[in-house]
Scaffold this active site. Structure first.
Site, PDB file in Angstrom:
ATOM      1  N   SER A   1      24.835   5.314 -47.121  1.00 39.63           N
ATOM      2  CA  SER A   1      24.545   3.887 -46.793  1.00 39.63           C
ATOM      3  C   SER A   1      23.897   2.988 -48.145  1.00 39.63           C
ATOM      4  O   SER A   1      23.354   3.935 -48.964  1.00 39.63           O
ATOM      5  CB  SER A   1      23.281   2.915 -45.435  1.00 39.63           C
ATOM      6  N   SER A   2      24.185   1.801 -48.070  1.00 35.71           N
ATOM      7  CA  SER A   2      23.387   0.889 -48.706  1.00 35.71           C
ATOM      8  C   SER A   2      24.470   0.848 -50.334  1.00 35.71           C
ATOM      9  O   SER A   2      24.003   1.052 -51.070  1.00 35.71           O
ATOM     10  CB  SER A   2      22.204   1.211 -49.447  1.00 35.71           C
TER      11      SER A   2
ATOM     12  N   GLY B   1      26.895  -1.312 -50.400  1.00 35.45           N
ATOM     13  CA  GLY B   1      27.659  -3.261 -51.116  1.00 35.45           C
ATOM     14  C   GLY B   1      28.328  -3.207 -50.059  1.00 35.45           C
ATOM     15  O   GLY B   1      29.180  -4.345 -50.619  1.00 35.45           O
TER      16      GLY B   1
ATOM     17  N   ASP C   1      23.274  -9.617 -44.267  1.00 35.65           N
ATOM     18  CA  ASP C   1      25.003  -9.772 -45.109  1.00 35.65           C
ATOM     19  C   ASP C   1      25.436 -11.317 -45.223  1.00 35.65           C
ATOM     20  O   ASP C   1      26.523 -12.061 -45.461  1.00 35.65           O
ATOM     21  CB  ASP C   1      25.518  -8.509 -44.839  1.00 35.65           C
TER      22      ASP C   1
ATOM     23  N   GLU D   1      26.012   6.290 -33.626  1.00 39.81           N
ATOM     24  CA  GLU D   1      25.791   4.533 -32.633  1.00 39.81           C
ATOM     25  C   GLU D   1      27.146   3.497 -32.985  1.00 39.81           C
ATOM     26  O   GLU D   1      27.089   2.993 -32.326  1.00 39.81           O
ATOM     27  CB  GLU D   1      24.486   4.095 -33.024  1.00 39.81           C
TER      28      GLU D   1
ATOM     29  N   PRO E   1      33.031  13.677 -51.656  1.00 40.50           N
ATOM     30  CA  PRO E   1      31.828  13.033 -50.309  1.00 40.50           C
ATOM     31  C   PRO E   1      33.361  11.861 -49.993  1.00 40.50           C
ATOM     32  O   PRO E   1      33.713  11.451 -48.337  1.00 40.50           O
ATOM     33  CB  PRO E   1      31.451  12.578 -51.253  1.00 40.50           C
TER      34      PRO E   1
ATOM     35  N   CYS F   1       7.445 -22.201 -45.565  1.00 41.88           N
ATOM     36  CA  CYS F   1       7.062 -21.680 -44.033  1.00 41.88           C
ATOM     37  C   CYS F   1       5.553 -21.176 -44.477  1.00 41.88           C
ATOM     38  O   CYS F   1       4.715 -21.913 -44.214  1.00 41.88           O
ATOM     39  CB  CYS F   1       7.431 -20.663 -43.556  1.00 41.88           C
TER      40      CYS F   1
ATOM     41  N   GLY G   1       4.367 -19.985 -46.344  1.00 46.96           N
ATOM     42  CA  GLY G   1       3.078 -20.248 -47.640  1.00 46.96           C
ATOM     43  C   GLY G   1       2.988 -21.672 -47.582  1.00 46.96           C
ATOM     44  O   GLY G   1       1.970 -21.728 -48.379  1.00 46.96           O
ATOM     45  N   MET G   2       3.268 -22.300 -46.564  1.00 50.41           N
ATOM     46  CA  MET G   2       2.897 -23.699 -46.731  1.00 50.41           C
ATOM     47  C   MET G   2       2.014 -24.542 -45.852  1.00 50.41           C
ATOM     48  O   MET G   2       0.980 -24.619 -46.216  1.00 50.41           O
ATOM     49  CB  MET G   2       4.341 -24.778 -46.148  1.00 50.41           C
TER      50      MET G   2
ATOM     51  N   HIS H   1      12.810 -23.164 -44.689  1.00 50.31           N
ATOM     52  CA  HIS H   1      13.279 -21.884 -45.307  1.00 50.31           C
ATOM     53  C   HIS H   1      14.718 -22.180 -46.151  1.00 50.31           C
ATOM     54  O   HIS H   1      15.596 -21.763 -45.911  1.00 50.31           O
ATOM     55  CB  HIS H   1      14.201 -20.682 -44.674  1.00 50.31           C
TER      56      HIS H   1
ATOM     57  N   GLU I   1      15.930 -21.767 -49.170  1.00 45.85           N
ATOM     58  CA  GLU I   1      16.418 -20.777 -49.840  1.00 45.85           C
ATOM     59  C   GLU I   1      17.900 -20.063 -49.265  1.00 45.85           C
ATOM     60  O   GLU I   1      19.058 -19.994 -49.734  1.00 45.85           O
ATOM     61  CB  GLU I   1      15.323 -19.494 -50.260  1.00 45.85           C
TER      62      GLU I   1
END
Length: 542
Positions: free
Chosen positions: A13-14, A16, A71, A148, A189, A380, A382-383, A514, A516
Site C-alpha cells: 500500500s501507500s 500513490g 484521496d 475485504e 513482485p 477550528c 486552534g481558533m 477548514h 485548507e
C-alpha cells in the site's frame, strides 16, 4: 457516454494510487476532457469520520458534508472539481444500506448475498451520475488480494463485461523494488501482483510501475511479456521533487497517451500543461523561504494534516517562496518552554484536533512566545484555543475552558446542540452518535466590513467547509471584544462565530472552518496566501 478507468494497486500500500488518479485526471482535463474521480474503500467503517488520523490520515470534508478519505483532497486539488458525498463509498456504507433495505423487505424474501446484491450496489455507485463527464476515474483502495477488497474487484470485473466494449480500461499500480545486495531492480513482485489480478478476471491495460530509479528497457519488456501488456504500456513512475511535478512526469512517460490508446482514442489534442509547468518552476526555484511552526496533536503522521500541508505550499507558491514546516507536538509545551522551539520560525499555525490531550499547550501558551509582529493562524480547534487564551489572559476569565474537556464554570467553548443548515434545523445530543453528527460541509460566513478578513477575501461573504462539534459561546462575546478580540465573521443568522481576529496584532486570525480544504495549487486560498505573505514580512524583520 462516460468511459470508465479503474485504478488498482498491488504489492504494497501507500504507492500513490490517489495521487496517480488525481494526476491522470488533471492530464485528461488538460486535453479537453471532463472527468469525475471516485474512491471505493474496502474497510467496514461507514466513513473515516470516527477514525484516528493515525489510521487513515486526515478526514477530507466535501461541500455537501461528507467525511471522506484524504484521496478526495488530491482529486480536488489537481482537477478543481468539487468532490461530493457520491464520490466515496465504503464497505460499511454499502452494507448499512443493504441491511436497511433487507429490514424493510425490499428484497422480497430473497437471500441477500455478496453476489449479486453487494456487487450490484457497488456498480450502481460507480455508474450513477456520470452524464456530464467524459471519463470516470475510479480508485479501489487497498491492494489486490486483500480479502475485504474482493467484492470491489468482482464488481469492476463485472463492469468490464457489462459496459459497452471499449468503454472500460484498467490501470494497475505496482512496486518494482531495487535490491541493493543484488544490485538490480526486481520485477517478480509486479508479476505476482498482476497474476493475482488476472486470477480474478481482470487484465490490466496499463501498468504504472513505482521505482526509485529508471526502469531499463529489458526490465520493461520482461514485465510486458509476463504481464500480458504492450511494452509501451509499462509506465515508470519515478520519485519527483514535488507532487505537482507528477502530471508533467506522467505525461512525459506516456501515461495519458497509453490510456487513450486503450480506448482507441488517437486524435486527442496534446495537453496544455503550462499551468503545471509554472507551478513546478515556482516550487523548484523560489525567491526565498519562510518557516512555519505547526503546533498540533498528530504531528507524528504528516498525512493527518495533508490538506493543511498542501495549502501552506500553495501559500508559498502565491508568494514565490518555499515554506519549511516545523512540526511540533503540542504536548511538549505543557512541560517545556516553547520559546526554544520557535526561535527560527516566521509564523505559528495551530490546526484542528479533538480531545484534551495537548490542549493546554495550545491555549495558554499559543501566543506568549510570539513577538508582536509574529503571524498566528488558528484553525477550528486552534481558533477555539486562541479564544480560550484571550478569555484567560486578556479578558480575566480565569476558569475559561471548553466543555469538550469536561464540566467548567466558564464554558467559553461549548457543545453545539442545534443550528440551521439552510432552512432546516439540525440537532445534536451530548451522548449521541459521534459519526456524521458534527457541523459538516460548506457554510457561509458573513464578514464584518473593514475587518482584516474582509480585506483578505475581498468580499463580504465567504463559504468554507466545517468539521466540528463545539462552538465559541456567544454569551462571552462582549467580554472578549472588550479585551481586544473581534468577531469578524459570523454565520448569516449571526448566531455562530466563524472568524475572530485581533485588530491590534499585525496578523492574528482564527477560523472555525477548514480553509485548507478549499486551497488549490493554481488557486491558493486567500487566508493561506495572506498568512504566508505575513510570514515573509516577518522574516524580513529578523
Amino acid at each position: 457516454m462516460a468511459r470508465y478507468v479503474f485504478i488498482t494497486g498491488g504489492v504494497v500500500s501507500s504507492l500513490g494510487k490517489g495521487l496517480a488518479s488525481a494526476a491522470l485526471g488533471a492530464l485528461l482535463q488538460a486535453r479537453g476532457f471532463s472527468v469525475r474521480l471516485c474512491k471505493l474503500d474496502p474497510y467496514l467503517n461507514v466513513d473515516p469520520g470516527t477514525m484516528s488520523p493515525y489510521q487513515h490520515g486526515e478526514v477530507f470534508v466535501t461541500d455537501d458534508g461528507a467525511e471522506t478519505i484524504l484521496d478526495l483532497g488530491h482529486y480536488e486539488r489537481f482537477t478543481g472539481r468539487p468532490a461530493r458525498q457520491a464520490d466515496n463509498i465504503t464497505t460499511g456504507r454499502i452494507y448499512q444500506e443493504i441491511i436497511a433495505k433487507e429490514r424493510r423487505g425490499d428484497f422480497l424474501g430473497a437471500t441477500v448475498q455478496v453476489i449479486p446484491h453487494v456487487t450490484d450496489a457497488i456498480k450502481a455507485f460507480v455508474t450513477t451520475g456520470n452524464e456530464d463527464v467524459d471519463f470516470v476515474l475510479c480508485e479501489i483502495g487497498g491492494t489486490v488480494g486483500d480479502i475485504e477488497g474482493l467484492p470491489f474487484f468482482e464488481a469492476i470485473r463485472q463492469l468490464g463485461n457489462e459496459l459497452p466494449r471499449g468503454d472500460t480500461a484498467f490501470i494497475h499500480l505496482t512496486l518494482v523494488p531495487f535490491i541493493p545486495s543484488a544490485g538490480e531492480l526486481k520485477t517478480k513482485p509486479t508479476q505476482h501482483s498482476v497474476k493475482e489480478l488476472r486470477s480474478i478476471g481482470i487484465q490490466p491495460d496499463v501498468l504504472l510501475c513505482r521505482a526509485d530509479r529508471p526502469l531499463p528497457s529489458d526490465e520493461r519488456r520482461k514485465i510486458a511479456l509476463f504481464c500480458n501488456v504492450r511494452p509501451e504500456a509499462v509506465i515508470q513512475a519515478l520519485d519527483v521533487q514535488s507532487i505537482y511535478d507528477v502530471p508533467i512526469a506522467y505525461h512525459r512517460e506516456g501515461l495519458d497517451r497509453e490510456l487513450l490508446a486503450a480506448f482507441g482514442i488517437t486524435n486527442a489534442p496534446e495537453p496544455d500543461l503550462r499551468m503545471w509547468q509554472e507551478i513546478s518552476e515556482t516550487v523548484a526555484e523560489p525567491d526565498g523561504e519562510v518557516t512555519v511552526a505547526i503546533v498540533g496533536k498528530y504531528t507524528g503522521l504528516k498525512d493527518a494534516y495533508k490538506s493543511l500541508n498542501e495549502a501552506l505550499v500553495h501559500g508559498g507558491i502565491a508568494n514565490k517562496v518555499k515554506v519549511n514546516l516545523e512540526w511540533i507536538e503540542s504536548q511538549v509545551f505543557e512541560s517545556e518552554n516553547p520559546a526554544a522551539y520557535l526561535e527560527d520560525v516566521n509564523g505559528i499555525l495551530v490546526p484542528g484536533g479533538f480531545g484534551e490531550r495537548g490542549a493546554e499547550a495550545r491555549s495558554t501558551r499559543l501566543a506568549m512566545p510570539a513577538p508582536a509582529d509574529f503571524p498566528i493562524f488558528g484553525i477550528c480547534f486552534g481558533m477555539q484555543m486562541a479564544v480560550v487564551e484571550v478569555a484567560r489572559d486578556l479578558a480575566g476569565i480565569e476558569g475559561a475552558s471548553s466543555t469538550e474537556f469536561g464540566p467548567t464554570e466558564e464554558p467559553v467553548i461549548g457543545l453545539m446542540t442545534e443550528w440551521m443548515r439552510g432552512e432546516e434545523l439540525e440537532r445534536r445530543e451530548q451522548n449521541g452518535d459521534l459519526g456524521g453528527t458534527m457541523r459538516l460541509g460548506a457554510y457561509d460566513a458573513v464578514l464584518a466590513k473593514g475587518s482584516e478578513v474582509a480585506k483578505i477575501y475581498g468580499a463580504r461573504v465567504s463559504p468554507s467547509n466545517h468539521r466540528h462539534r463545539y462552538e465559541v459561546n456567544m454569551r462571552y462575546r462582549n467580554k472578549l471584544e472588550a479585551a481586544g478580540l473581534r468577531f469578524s465573521g459570523l454565520s448569516p443568522d449571526g448566531l455562530l462565530p466563524e472568524i475572530v481576529e485581533i485588530p491590534e496584532h499585525p496578523w492574528f486570525i482564527g477560523v472555525q472552518f477548514h480553509p485548507e480544504l478549499k486551497s488549490r495549487p493554481f488557486a491558493p486560498h486567500p487566508l493561506f496566501k495572506s498568512f504566508i505573505g505575513a510570514a515573509v514580512e516577518q522574516s524580513r524583520l529578523v
